[in-house]
Scaffold this motif. Structure first.
Motif, short mmCIF file in Angstrom:
data_model
loop_
_atom_site.label_atom_id
_atom_site.label_comp_id
_atom_site.label_asym_id
_atom_site.label_seq_id
_atom_site.Cartn_x
_atom_site.Cartn_y
_atom_site.Cartn_z
N GLY A 1 43.44 39.53 27.79
CA GLY A 1 42.53 39.01 28.79
C GLY A 1 42.99 39.24 30.21
N GLN A 2 44.32 39.22 30.40
CA GLN A 2 44.85 39.39 31.75
C GLN A 2 44.63 40.79 32.28
N TYR A 3 44.34 41.74 31.38
CA TYR A 3 44.14 43.11 31.82
C TYR A 3 42.66 43.44 32.03
N TYR A 4 41.79 42.48 31.82
CA TYR A 4 40.36 42.76 31.83
C TYR A 4 39.67 41.94 32.91
N THR A 5 39.04 42.63 33.85
CA THR A 5 38.28 41.98 34.92
C THR A 5 36.81 42.02 34.56
N PRO A 6 36.09 40.88 34.59
CA PRO A 6 34.65 40.89 34.28
C PRO A 6 33.93 41.94 35.10
N LYS A 7 33.05 42.68 34.44
CA LYS A 7 32.39 43.81 35.12
C LYS A 7 31.56 43.37 36.32
N GLU A 8 31.05 42.14 36.29
CA GLU A 8 30.24 41.69 37.41
C GLU A 8 31.08 41.54 38.68
N ILE A 9 32.29 41.00 38.54
CA ILE A 9 33.17 40.88 39.71
C ILE A 9 33.65 42.27 40.13
N SER A 10 33.93 43.13 39.16
CA SER A 10 34.30 44.50 39.48
C SER A 10 33.22 45.19 40.31
N HIS B 1 43.35 39.47 62.65
CA HIS B 1 41.93 39.76 62.38
C HIS B 1 41.74 40.60 61.12
N GLN B 2 42.63 40.48 60.16
CA GLN B 2 42.59 41.38 59.00
C GLN B 2 41.78 40.86 57.83
N ILE B 3 41.43 39.59 57.84
CA ILE B 3 40.59 39.03 56.77
C ILE B 3 39.13 39.15 57.19
N GLU B 4 38.37 39.88 56.41
CA GLU B 4 36.97 40.14 56.74
C GLU B 4 36.03 39.14 56.06
N ALA B 5 36.31 38.83 54.80
CA ALA B 5 35.43 37.92 54.06
C ALA B 5 36.20 37.27 52.92
N ILE B 6 35.73 36.08 52.54
CA ILE B 6 36.29 35.35 51.39
C ILE B 6 35.12 34.89 50.54
N ILE B 7 35.15 35.25 49.26
CA ILE B 7 34.05 34.93 48.34
C ILE B 7 34.57 34.00 47.25
N GLY B 8 33.95 32.86 47.10
CA GLY B 8 34.32 31.93 46.03
C GLY B 8 33.41 32.10 44.83
N PHE B 9 34.01 32.26 43.65
CA PHE B 9 33.24 32.51 42.42
C PHE B 9 33.23 31.28 41.52
N PRO B 10 32.31 31.25 40.54
CA PRO B 10 32.27 30.13 39.59
C PRO B 10 33.51 30.09 38.70
N GLU B 11 33.76 28.97 38.09
CA GLU B 11 34.84 28.85 37.12
C GLU B 11 34.43 29.52 35.81
N LYS B 12 35.40 29.72 34.94
CA LYS B 12 35.20 30.22 33.58
C LYS B 12 34.53 31.60 33.52
N LEU B 13 34.83 32.45 34.48
CA LEU B 13 34.32 33.83 34.41
C LEU B 13 35.28 34.73 33.66
N LEU C 1 28.09 35.97 35.82
CA LEU C 1 27.21 36.25 36.95
C LEU C 1 26.01 37.05 36.47
N ARG C 2 24.82 36.67 36.94
CA ARG C 2 23.62 37.44 36.66
C ARG C 2 23.49 38.56 37.69
N GLN C 3 22.61 39.52 37.41
CA GLN C 3 22.44 40.63 38.35
C GLN C 3 22.00 40.13 39.71
N GLU C 4 21.11 39.12 39.72
CA GLU C 4 20.65 38.59 41.02
C GLU C 4 21.78 37.91 41.78
N ASP C 5 22.75 37.35 41.04
CA ASP C 5 23.91 36.73 41.71
C ASP C 5 24.78 37.79 42.37
#
Length: 529
Positions: free
Chosen positions: A188-197, A377-389, A429-433
Motif C-alpha cells: 500500500g505504501q507504494y501505491y498512490t490513488p489514481k485520483e490524487i495522482s 514565496h516558494q509555497i504556491e498552494a496547499i490542498i487538503g484531501f479527505p481521510e481514508k483515501l 474522489l469522484r471525477q467532479e471532485d
C-alpha cells in the motif's frame, strides 16, 4: 480500451485459483516477473518478425550468435536467445518436457545479454523470483508444478499482450492496484490513488503540455505511477526521447516493479533512469561531483514519501539540500523529502508532494523550515484531501505545490476534505471532485467554504501556521429555531392528539359489549383516559 469489470474479476479469480498455498506476498514477485518476461519475449518476437523477413531466428543465431544477440541488444536493450522465449516454456509444458531448470537457465542467459547502456534498467529486475525457494514447494517437481500453473495462466486469453500498449499497461496497472489493495501493509505504501495522482499531474503539467525534452523525477518512486500519470498529460509522452523518467527507491520490490511498470507502459529503456538508493542518505548520483555541487535539475518533481519517517539527520547541516532551510527532526523526515524535491527542481519547474497535515503547523525545526519557505514565496498552494483515501493510511493528507522563484507571496488554501464518494472501507474522489480541485488551483479561485488566497501578512498574523482551517472557514451555522412557531405547532399537535383520542373512545362506546370483549374494551379505554 480499459479492462472491463468482468475481465478484471475473471483475471483475479484465475490468479487465486493457480497460486495454491503460496502466500500473496511471495506470489506477486513471481506473477509480475513472469508477466514482464512474457512482455519482453513478445516485444522481441515482434521485432524479429520485422527484421528477419521470414528467416528463422534459430538459423541466424546459429550462424553467428554474438552478432545476432548484439543486434537485438542494440535495438531493445536486451537479447533473448532461441528456446528462451515465454512461448518456448509453453511448448515445453504442452510436450510434457518442462522443468524448473528451464526458467533458471533462461534468466541466467537474459542477465548475460543486457546492453551496457541498459544495465540500470534491466539488471536484477527478476531477482524477486527464487526458483529454489521453499515458497514454491518442497522439491523441484512441486516447484515446477507451480511454475507450470503460472505460465498456463498467463497464456490464457485474458492475459493476451499482443494488442496495444494500452492493453498491456491496463493489465499491469490492474494487478498492481489489486495486490496493493489486498496487501495494504506490504504494498500500500507504494501505491498512490489514481485520483490524487491525476490532480498532481494536471497541476504540474498545466501550460507545459507541449514541451519537448521534459524531465520528471520522483525520489520515492514506488511503482512508478506518479511518473507515468504526470507524463500522460504531456502531448509528446508517446515519442521516444521526449520525456525522461527519473526516480529513486530504496526498497527492492518497488524498485523492480517501477521499472517493469514504465517499460510495460511503452517507455523505452533509454528514457528511464531509476536508481536503487535511499534518497535522503544518497542524493541523486550526480549531485556533488568532486566536491562541487552540480545537482541534476528536473522540470517537474512529484513524491509520495513515507509519512513522518525516522531518518539519520546527524551532521546534515552542510548538505546543500537543507543548508538554507534547516534539518528536519530525526523522527519526522517530511520536510527532508520536501526540501530534497525542491532542491532538484528547475527554476521554471513546479513540484507536488503528498504529506501529513502535521507539516502545516508543527513547530520547532519544522516551524523554522516552514517560515523560510513562506518568506521565500516558494509555497504556491496547499490542498487538503479527505481521510481514508489511501490503502495503508486512514489519516487525511495534503498536497503541497511549490515553485522556486515565485514573485507572488500569497498562498492558495483548498479544503477538499468534504467532497468524496464513500465506499465500503475507503473513500474515493469522484471525477467532479478532481475537476473542482484542479480548476481551483490552476485558476487560483476563491470559493466560499472551499478555498482562500491568503496574503503574506495574513500568514504572518497566524505565526506562519498553515493549517487549512485557519484560512478556509467551513463552519456551517445551524438554522435558527423559531421558538414561538415551534410552541404553536406543539399546541396544535396536542390538540389534534386529544381530538383523535376522543374520537377513538367514542367509537369504543359504540361497540357491542360481549363477555369476551368486555375486559379488552375497558383496558383500552383506561390507556387513553
Amino acid at each position: 480500451m480499459a479492462l472491463s469489470r468482468e475481465q478484471q474479476t475473471k483475471m483475479w479469480a484465475m490468479l487465486n485459483q493457480t497460486r495454491g498455498q503460496i502466500g500473496l506476498t511471495a506470489y506477486k514477485d513471481y506473477i509480475f516477473g513472469i508477466l514482464f518476461y512474457k512482455y519482453l519475449s513478445e516485444k522481441a518476437t515482434r521485432w524479429l518478425e520485422g527484421v528477419l523477413r521470414g528467416e528463422e531466428w534459430e538459423i541466424i543465431y546459429s550462424q553467428d550468435p554474438a552478432k545476432a544477440l548484439e543486434r537485438m541488444k542494440k535495438n531493445l536493450g536486451y537479447a533473448i536467445q532461441p528456446n528462451d522465449f515465454f512461448a518456448d516454456w509453453k511448448k515445453a509444458i504442452d510436450a510434457d518436457r518442462f522443468s524448473i531448470g528451464m526458467m533458471t537457465d533462461t534468466f541466467g542467459h537474459f542477465n548475460q545479454q543486457i546492453a551496457f547502456e541498459a544495465k540500470n534498467d534491466f539488471e536484477g529486475i527478476f531477482d524477486g523470483m527464487r526458483f529454489d525457494s521453499a515458497d514454491l514447494g518442497a522439491n523441484a517437481q512441486a516447484r515446477a508444478g507451480v511454475m507450470i500453473s503460472m505460465i498456463e495462466l498467463l497464456s490464457a486469453p485474458e492475459f493476451d499482450l499482443s494488442g496495444s500498449d494500452d492493453t498491456v499497461s491496463d493489465i499491469y496497472e490492474y494487478l498492481v492496484a489489486q495486490f496493493a489493495t489486498v496487501l495494504a501493509s506490504d504494498m500500500g505504501q507504494y501505491y498512490t490513488p489514481k485520483e490524487i495522482s491525476n490532480v498532481m499531474a494536471r497541476i504540474l503539467t498545466y501550460g507545459r503540455e507541449d514541451r519537448e525534452n521534459f524531465s520528471i523525477y520522483d525520489p520515492t518512486v514506488g511503482s512508478g505511477a506518479l511518473l507515468l500519470t504526470t507524463a500522460s498529460y504531456m502531448k509528446n509522452s508517446n515519442k521516444r526521447g521526449m520525456i525522461k523518467y527519473f526516480g529513486q527507491e530504496k526498497d527492492a520490490t518497488p524498485y523492480r516493479l517501477s521499472r517493469m511498470n514504465l517499460m510495460m507502459h511503452g517507455v523505452e529503456y533509454n528514457d528511464i533512469n531509476i536508481n536503487h538508493a535511499d534518497t535522503l542518505a544518497s542524493d541523486w548520483p550526480d549531485g556533488v561531483v568532486d566536491g562541487k555541487d552540480t545537482p541534476r535539475m528536473f522540470d517537474a518533481v512529484m513524491a509520495n514519501p513515507p509519512y513522518s519517517a525516522h531518518w539519520n539527520n546527524k551532521d546534515r547541516e552542510d548538505d546543500p539540500r537543507w543548508r538554507e532551510y534547516g534539518v528536519s527532526p530525526k523522527t519526522k523526515a517530511d520536510y527532508a523529502f520536501l526540501l530534497h524535491c525542491l532542491y532538484h527542481l528547475e527554476d521554471s519547474g513546479r513540484m507536488a508532494i503528498i504529506l501529513p497535515h502535521g507539516v502545516l503547523f508543527r513547530g520547532a525545526a519544522e516551524g523554522r523550515i516552514r517560515k523560510s519557505l513562506v518568506d521565500k514565496h516558494q509555497i504556491e498552494a496547499i490542498i487538503g484531501f479527505p481521510e481514508k483515501l489511501f490503502l495503508n493510511a486512514s489519516i487525511p493528507v495534503c498536497v503541497v505545490i511549490l515553485r522556486k522563484n515565485r514573485i507572488e507571496s500569497d498562498i492558495l488554501f483548498v479544503d477538499a476534505s468534504r467532497d468524496f464518494e464513500k465506499l465500503k472501507k475507503q473513500n474515493q474522489l469522484r471525477q467532479e471532485d478532481v475537476e473542482k480541485i484542479v480548476d481551483t488551483v490552476i485558476n487560483r479561485k476563491e470559493i466560499e467554504k472551499y478555498s482562500h488566497i491568503a496574503t503574506l501578512n495574513e500568514i504572518k498574523e497566524n505565526d506562519y501556521n498553515l493549517n487549512i482551517p485557519r484560512y478556509v472557514d467551513t463552519f456551517e451555522e445551524e438554522e435558527t429555531i423559531d421558538l414561538v412557531g415551534l410552541s404553536r405547532e406543539m399546541v396544535a399537535l396536542n390538540s389534534d392528539i386529544e381530538k383523535t383520542e376522543s374520537d377513538f373512545l367514542s367509537l369504543l362506546d359504540e361497540l357491542a359489549v360481549t363477555p369476551d370483549t368486555k375486559d379488552i374494551i375497558e383496558a383500552t379505554k383506561a390507556v387513553f383516559r
